[in-house]
Design an enzyme around this catalytic site. Structure first.
Site, PDB file in Angstrom:
ATOM      1  CG  HIS A  14       0.431   6.710   5.513  1.00  9.73           C
ATOM      2  ND1 HIS A  14       1.555   7.233   6.108  1.00  9.73           N
ATOM      3  CD2 HIS A  14       0.686   5.390   5.339  1.00  9.73           C
ATOM      4  CE1 HIS A  14       2.453   6.280   6.273  1.00  9.73           C
ATOM      5  NE2 HIS A  14       1.949   5.143   5.814  1.00  9.73           N
ATOM      6  CD  GLN A  32       3.314   5.667   2.639  1.00  8.16           C
ATOM      7  OE1 GLN A  32       2.290   5.169   2.204  1.00  8.16           O
ATOM      8  NE2 GLN A  32       4.326   4.943   3.115  1.00  8.16           N
ATOM      9  CG  HIS A  54      -0.435   0.984   7.238  1.00  3.22           C
ATOM     10  ND1 HIS A  54       0.478   0.567   8.176  1.00  3.22           N
ATOM     11  CD2 HIS A  54       0.255   1.778   6.390  1.00  3.22           C
ATOM     12  CE1 HIS A  54       1.669   1.088   7.897  1.00  3.22           C
ATOM     13  NE2 HIS A  54       1.558   1.829   6.812  1.00  3.22           N
ATOM     14  CD  GLU A  55      -0.757   2.458   2.744  1.00  4.29           C
ATOM     15  OE1 GLU A  55      -0.388   3.654   2.612  1.00  4.29           O
ATOM     16  OE2 GLU A  55       0.035   1.550   3.054  1.00  4.29           O
ATOM     17  CB  CYS A 109       5.400   2.085   7.350  1.00  4.39           C
ATOM     18  SG  CYS A 109       4.865   3.539   6.430  1.00  4.39           S
ATOM     19  CG  LEU A 110       6.678   0.886   1.319  1.00  2.00           C
ATOM     20  CD1 LEU A 110       5.927   1.201   0.026  1.00  2.00           C
ATOM     21  CD2 LEU A 110       7.833  -0.071   1.057  1.00  2.00           C
ATOM     22  N   GLY A 156       0.834  -1.192   0.000  1.00  2.00           N
ATOM     23  CA  GLY A 156       0.000   0.000   0.000  1.00  2.00           C
ATOM     24  C   GLY A 156       0.867   1.239   0.000  1.00  2.00           C
TER      25      GLY A 156
END
Length: 155
Positions: free
Chosen positions: A134, A51, A130-131, A88-89, A46
Site C-alpha cells: 500500500h 487507506q 500487503h500493507e 483488502c478493506l 492491517g
C-alpha cells in the site's frame, strides 16, 4: 481517538507512493492511535495510512499477535513462496490469490522513534507485505490471480 473513513479503490491516493515520516510528532502518534481504532472497528488485520487518506509511510497490524505499529517500514530480505487468498478493506467484496514470501525481515521505527528489526513468518508476513505494498501504491489486485467476488460464507 477517532475512526477514520477507509478510502476505497478508485481514489488516487491508493496508487501513490507514500512519503517517509521525517520525524515522529504528536500528529504521527495521533495518526497511529486513530489508525488502530479504525483497524479494530473495521475488523481488519492491517491498515496503511494511505487507506485513510494520509500519504505517509505508516502502518498498523494486528495479525493475531497484538498491535504492531510500523513507521517507515522496509523489507530487508525475504524467502520462500506461498500463494493464498487475500482481501483488502479498501476493495470491499473482492478476493484474489496472491503469491508472497513466507518469511521476511523488516526494519521499521516504533512510535518512540526506536529502530526495530522483525523476522516475520506465515500469515503475519503476508499481512506485512500487503500493507507495505500500500505504501508503494500497489493493491493486492495488482498482484492477484483469480480475482473474484467474496461469497457470503467466506466473509
Amino acid at each position: 481517538m477517532a475512526v477514520y473513513k477507509i478510502v476505497e479503490i478508485g481514489d488516487e491516493i491508493l496508487k501513490e507512493k507514500a512519503k517517509a515520516v521525517p520525524k515522529i510528532t504528536p500528529n504521527i502518534i495521533k495518526l497511529l492511535d486513530n489508525m488502530a481504532q479504525t483497524l479494530y472497528s473495521a475488523k481488519g488485520v492491517g491498515l496503511a495510512a494511505p487507506q485513510v487518506g494520509v500519504p505517509k509511510r505508516v502502518i498498523v497490524i494486528d495479525a493475531g499477535e497484538g498491535l504492531i505499529e510500523l513507521i517507515n517500514p522496509e523489507i530487508l530480505s525475504s524467502s520462500g513462496k506461498d500463494t493464498d487468498t487475500e482481501a483488502c478493506l479498501s476493495i470491499p467484496g473482492l478476493i484474489g490469490d496472491v503469491t508472497r514470501a513466507t518469511s521476511i525481515k523488516v526494519r521499521y521505527f516504533d512510535r518512540q522513534g526506536k529502530e526495530q528489526l522483525a523476522k516475520v513468518k506465515g500469515f503475519p508476513a503476508r499481512v506485512f507485505q500487503h500493507e507495505i505494498d500500500h505504501l508503494e501504491g500497489i493493491l493486492f489486485i495488482d498482484r492477484a490471480s483469480n480475482v473474484r467476488k467474496l461469497e457470503q460464507k467466506e466473509k
